[in-house]
Design an enzyme around this catalytic site. Structure first.
Site, PDB file in Angstrom:
ATOM      1  N   LYS A  72      -1.361 -15.467   7.551  1.00 13.42           N
ATOM      2  CA  LYS A  72      -1.475 -15.803   6.124  1.00 13.42           C
ATOM      3  C   LYS A  72      -0.702 -17.063   5.753  1.00 13.42           C
ATOM      4  O   LYS A  72      -1.052 -17.753   4.805  1.00 13.42           O
ATOM      5  CB  LYS A  72      -1.016 -14.622   5.259  1.00 13.42           C
ATOM      6  CG  LYS A  72      -1.988 -13.447   5.291  1.00 13.42           C
ATOM      7  CD  LYS A  72      -1.602 -12.345   4.312  1.00 13.42           C
ATOM      8  CE  LYS A  72      -2.581 -11.182   4.409  1.00 13.42           C
ATOM      9  NZ  LYS A  72      -2.284 -10.097   3.452  1.00 13.42           N
ATOM     10  N   ASP A 108      -4.529 -10.549  -2.911  1.00 16.69           N
ATOM     11  CA  ASP A 108      -3.801  -9.282  -2.724  1.00 16.69           C
ATOM     12  C   ASP A 108      -3.219  -8.766  -4.040  1.00 16.69           C
ATOM     13  O   ASP A 108      -3.318  -7.577  -4.361  1.00 16.69           O
ATOM     14  CB  ASP A 108      -2.656  -9.463  -1.712  1.00 16.69           C
ATOM     15  CG  ASP A 108      -3.157  -9.452  -0.272  1.00 16.69           C
ATOM     16  OD1 ASP A 108      -4.225  -8.874  -0.016  1.00 16.69           O
ATOM     17  OD2 ASP A 108      -2.464 -10.020   0.595  1.00 16.69           O
TER      18      ASP A 108
HETATM   19  P1  NDP Z   1       6.658  -8.163   6.205  1.00 19.80           P
HETATM   20  O1  NDP Z   1       7.048  -7.985   7.640  1.00 19.80           O
HETATM   21  O2  NDP Z   1       6.340  -9.515   5.694  1.00 19.80           O
HETATM   22  O3  NDP Z   1       7.876  -7.612   5.282  1.00 19.80           O
HETATM   23  C1  NDP Z   1       8.473  -6.396   5.579  1.00 19.80           C
HETATM   24  C2  NDP Z   1       9.349  -5.947   4.394  1.00 19.80           C
HETATM   25  O4  NDP Z   1       9.697  -4.583   4.613  1.00 19.80           O
HETATM   26  C3  NDP Z   1      10.657  -6.708   4.252  1.00 19.80           C
HETATM   27  O5  NDP Z   1      11.022  -6.729   2.892  1.00 19.80           O
HETATM   28  C4  NDP Z   1      11.640  -5.831   5.064  1.00 19.80           C
HETATM   29  O6  NDP Z   1      12.967  -5.945   4.632  1.00 19.80           O
HETATM   30  C5  NDP Z   1      11.133  -4.470   4.720  1.00 19.80           C
HETATM   31  N1  NDP Z   1      11.329  -3.410   5.704  1.00 19.80           N
HETATM   32  C6  NDP Z   1      10.822  -3.329   6.951  1.00 19.80           C
HETATM   33  N2  NDP Z   1      11.142  -2.146   7.500  1.00 19.80           N
HETATM   34  C7  NDP Z   1      11.862  -1.467   6.588  1.00 19.80           C
HETATM   35  C8  NDP Z   1      12.491  -0.187   6.576  1.00 19.80           C
HETATM   36  N3  NDP Z   1      12.399   0.650   7.598  1.00 19.80           N
HETATM   37  N4  NDP Z   1      13.181   0.175   5.453  1.00 19.80           N
HETATM   38  C9  NDP Z   1      13.263  -0.649   4.415  1.00 19.80           C
HETATM   39  N5  NDP Z   1      12.683  -1.872   4.354  1.00 19.80           N
HETATM   40  C10 NDP Z   1      11.997  -2.281   5.447  1.00 19.80           C
HETATM   41  O7  NDP Z   1       5.475  -7.115   5.957  1.00 19.80           O
HETATM   42  P2  NDP Z   1       4.327  -7.221   4.843  1.00 19.80           P
HETATM   43  O8  NDP Z   1       4.990  -7.591   3.583  1.00 19.80           O
HETATM   44  O9  NDP Z   1       3.209  -8.042   5.340  1.00 19.80           O
HETATM   45  O10 NDP Z   1       3.755  -5.702   4.770  1.00 19.80           O
HETATM   46  C11 NDP Z   1       4.442  -4.679   4.050  1.00 19.80           C
HETATM   47  C12 NDP Z   1       3.538  -3.459   3.872  1.00 19.80           C
HETATM   48  O11 NDP Z   1       2.427  -3.746   3.031  1.00 19.80           O
HETATM   49  C13 NDP Z   1       2.937  -2.909   5.170  1.00 19.80           C
HETATM   50  O12 NDP Z   1       3.000  -1.493   5.121  1.00 19.80           O
HETATM   51  C14 NDP Z   1       1.495  -3.378   5.113  1.00 19.80           C
HETATM   52  O13 NDP Z   1       0.637  -2.501   5.834  1.00 19.80           O
HETATM   53  C15 NDP Z   1       1.227  -3.300   3.608  1.00 19.80           C
HETATM   54  N6  NDP Z   1       0.094  -4.155   3.154  1.00 19.80           N
HETATM   55  C16 NDP Z   1      -0.991  -3.561   2.549  1.00 19.80           C
HETATM   56  C17 NDP Z   1      -2.053  -4.322   2.075  1.00 19.80           C
HETATM   57  C18 NDP Z   1      -3.246  -3.645   1.433  1.00 19.80           C
HETATM   58  O14 NDP Z   1      -4.260  -4.300   1.182  1.00 19.80           O
HETATM   59  N7  NDP Z   1      -3.172  -2.368   1.117  1.00 19.80           N
HETATM   60  C19 NDP Z   1      -2.061  -5.794   2.194  1.00 19.80           C
HETATM   61  C20 NDP Z   1      -0.859  -6.329   2.821  1.00 19.80           C
HETATM   62  C21 NDP Z   1       0.168  -5.525   3.276  1.00 19.80           C
HETATM   63  P3  NDP Z   1      13.922  -7.142   5.183  1.00 19.80           P
HETATM   64  O15 NDP Z   1      13.506  -8.379   4.478  1.00 19.80           O
HETATM   65  O16 NDP Z   1      15.298  -6.715   4.776  1.00 19.80           O
HETATM   66  O17 NDP Z   1      13.722  -7.197   6.676  1.00 19.80           O
END
Ligand code: NDP
Length: 286
Positions: A72, A108
């Site tokens: 993306k 999104d």
């Molecule tokens: P990224 O890897 O870009 O970001 C991950 C985020 O989650 C960060 O803020 C990270 O925190 C946090 N994080 C990761 N693991 C944990 C944990 N165990 N506990 C707390 N915080 C955590 O991922 P995306 O933003 O791309 O995706 C996030 C979610 O959104 C996924 O589940 C994905 O499947 C979903 N999604 C759904 C879509 C839809 O159309 N329904 C579209 C796009 C995404 P930190 O910054 O501190 O590491």
């Protein structure tokens, strides 16, 4: 083959991995429902080969594509022009070929907002909203959420500096819509929100719900952007606290509808596609 001869009908989703993507089924259903002629397929790009894959797709006459993990941000760079919401998100999930160039959007956020406001019937205007996470998904949805005019929006993340950077980028949008935009550590997110959105990857990674139940106001909406079996623990947690639990399947279908409408100039109906997709996933079919 020239770009215009074949390609008015060719679309794809580009990602790595991409085999799991539901986008071909969704767009094919939209095409049937609206009488549009198009072919939509999956394109697996090598991790270091997004630009080449996109160029090849253009040579074949591709008219538009969705972009999924991890491309993306590269798609953002590849575009000649970007919508305001794509600029704000810093990421792109939809490209459209026009005049030999790629135009870019990020659907999104508007997809999530439509699922909340239209499908779930929960208004955001004047409400207190908690957005968990500050990654790509959170960045994509924040602008459209603020555009609904919530009274307050708190971004809570493990790494609070990422939440702060996101908030700074959106400060003008928040001010324009009269929303108080704040940040918090995930461990101290505040309490009693009207809408709680899990945009962390906690469910994706099989982890626990990353906040305590005090974030939920009784009867509030608790939505995990994840869908399928991985979202189940979050939904059970929400139901157990008397909240309205919702997964990310509606967002997935609504962001696709927004892309389809931009490409084809016709807005597809989404309710039947969402119901069929949910039945398919619930049945464990692939
Ligand atoms: P990224 O890897 O870009 O970001 C991950 C985020 O989650 C960060 O803020 C990270 O925190 C946090 N994080 C990761 N693991 C944990 C944990 N165990 N506990 C707390 N915080 C955590 O991922 P995306 O933003 O791309 O995706 C996030 C979610 O959104 C996924 O589940 C994905 O499947 C979903 N999604 C759904 C879509 C839809 O159309 N329904 C579209 C796009 C995404 P930190 O910054 O501190 O590491």
């Amino acid at each position: 083959m020239s770009e215009s001869s074949v390609a008015s009908d060719l679309y794809a989703v580009i990602g790595h991995p991409v085999a799991h993507s539901r986008s071909p089924a969704i767009h094919t259903a939209f095409a049937t429902a609206t009488g549009q002629r198009l072919h939509y397929e999956r394109r697996l790009a090598p991790l270091d080969g997004f630009a080449d894959t996109l160029a090849e797709f253009a040579r074949e006459g591709g008219r538009g594509c969705n972009i999924t993990v991890p491309f993306k941000f590269e798609a953002f760079t590849a575009a000649a022009e970007r919508s305001e919401r794509a600029e704000l998100a810093g990421a792109v999930n939809t490209l459209k070929r026009e005049g030999g160039r790629w135009l870019a959007d990020n659907t999104d956020g508007v997809g999530l907002v439509r699922d909340i406001v239209v499908n779930a019937g929960v208004p955001l205007a004047g409400r207190r909203v908690l957005l968990l996470g500050a990654g790509g998904a959170a960045a994509g949805v924040l602008g459209p959420l603020l555009a609904e005019g919530p009274a307050e929006l708190v971004i809570a993340n493990r790494s609070v500096d990422k939440a702060r950077a996101l908030a700074e980028r959106h400060a003008a949008v928040a001010a324009r819509h009269g929303s108080a935009l704040r940040t918090a550590l995930l461990s101290a997110p505040g309490a009693a929100f009207d809408v709680v959105l899990n945009a962390t990857a906690s469910s994706l990674g099989g982890g626990a719900v990353p906040v305590g139940a005090s974030v939920l106001r009784p009867g509030c909406l608790a939505l995990d952007l994840m869908y399928g079996p991985a979202a189940r623990p979050f939904l059970d947690w929400a139901a157990g606290q008397g909240a309205l639990g919702r997964d990310g399947l509606g967002m997935l279908v609504e962001q696709a509808a927004e892309s389809f409408a931009w490409w084809r100039g016709v807005r597809p109906p989404t309710a039947a596609v969402l119901a069929a997709l949910r039945a398919d996933i619930d049945a464990g079919a692939h």
